[in-house]
Design an enzyme around this catalytic site. Sequence first.
Site: not given
Length: 523
Positions: A131, A215, A250, A307
């Site tokens: 990430k 973040e 999530h 993917r």
Amino acid sequence: MNPPSKPSSRAVRPRRVRKVLVANRSEIAIRVCRTLREMAIPSVAIYSEADQDAPHVFAADEAYPVGPAPAAQSYLHAERILEAARRAGADAIHPGYGFLSESPAFAEEVERAGLVWIGPSPSAIKALGDKLSARAMALRAGVPVLPGTETPLSDEAELRKAADRIGFPVALKAAAGGGGKGLRRVNTSDELAQALRLTQGEARNAFGDDRIYLERWLERPRHIEVQLLGDAQGNVIALGERDCSIQRRHQKLVEETPSPALDETRRKELWGFAVKVARAGGYTNAGTAEFLMDRSGKFYFLEVNARLQVEHPVTEMVLGLDLVREQIRLAQGEPLPWTQEAVRPRGASIEFRIYAEDPEGGFLPRAGTVRRLSLPQGPGVRCDVGVRSGGQVPVHYDPLIGKIIVWGDTRDAALSRAARALGECVLSGIPNTLRFHRWLLEQEPFRSGGYDTSFVALEYKGQGPSDSAHEAEDAAILAALHLHSISRGPRFSQSGDSARNGDAEQSRWRLAQPGLRAPWRPR
């Protein structure tokens, strides 16, 4: 899609795939095997001890055991998978999704073994699977990201300083995270120390990597992703977006395309951002760029899933293509047969994930036996399922049973078709998300398209216990009554005189249940 003239490309040496091992299980393994059969390419399945009688084993032309039930000793065991490929004489591996699909180390091992890897290059997986690396790449490409840290942080004082700069609440995220794991909201400075310990531990256990970054936490966003295809000649196109905002913990429950939250201007902007990120990472094959959209309509890049996605069927439904077929073609070195201008989705498609989870108990997974499964059929309905009646949902793997996907020429038509399809579906013996999906279809925010990622957490309060526990008993009673009626002779059949005269004796079941719409008679 109607293919126009092919994009320009440089010479790439093609390599024809002759036999494919599918390094996965359940519905995605079956889905890949179906495309391979249509392409007349022999398929090879693998299975653990828990899956020796699973449907995906019988969907392939050959099947090989790869170890005990725990995934670490079977579906995540690279050596055993490669050995199965050698024994079967396979010259390519399709990883599906999950397990080793986003492991650059496994992709490299496959290529070192002289096999074709049906997926993005190991270097692209490495660059975009992390990430922090993907975030930096997006920034260099001019794609917006949420305010955050650019390097991993492990010191509590550094985290506190960064969080104060970004502003609470913040998202504490694992650099190698995915699927909702290694993600935690932190509301105040006092929560940071414990959140750091918990998130690092979760990341270490799930990914073997405890790097953490921060973040800004975005309140009630939309989660929208873009399907990408890239070829070895450097061409990348977007195949439309999918709205994945119906989630719990999530993790996605429902996906649809096109997103009801976008107009054409924002749609093209989003597609453009996704293509920029993919090109910056040298992306090939199929992948997905994920974004959050705030209430003003501004996009923020999240990550790339290197993917095929669980929700890829909705893209296939509106474009009339087979993404697995395209993956195989691209892995063989063939160029993309379309330009971006040729991508013109038609209609609307919605996917409902059917999980072996208990919505009344916080969507916790439940292993067990599927007593009965009857899938919907008819126009515009597709079912990708990995179990059958009498089959097991093992405790060792993801609780996804399958997906019901619908298509309509408008979103309203797709919603009507979804109500019909979900109403036809019967799944008993194990808690599942079917009742939740039926509830969802009745909710105005979903029907109008005005939902966000917080919708399930805020609005779903449960529906009380299901009566499905009594289905087996009801079936046994009906069977006993049926046999009893037959044993009493022909005067209770419709061929008897009394039946023709309309005065057949009603069964005691009928008398006890006056709400039944017609007399119950054996045939």
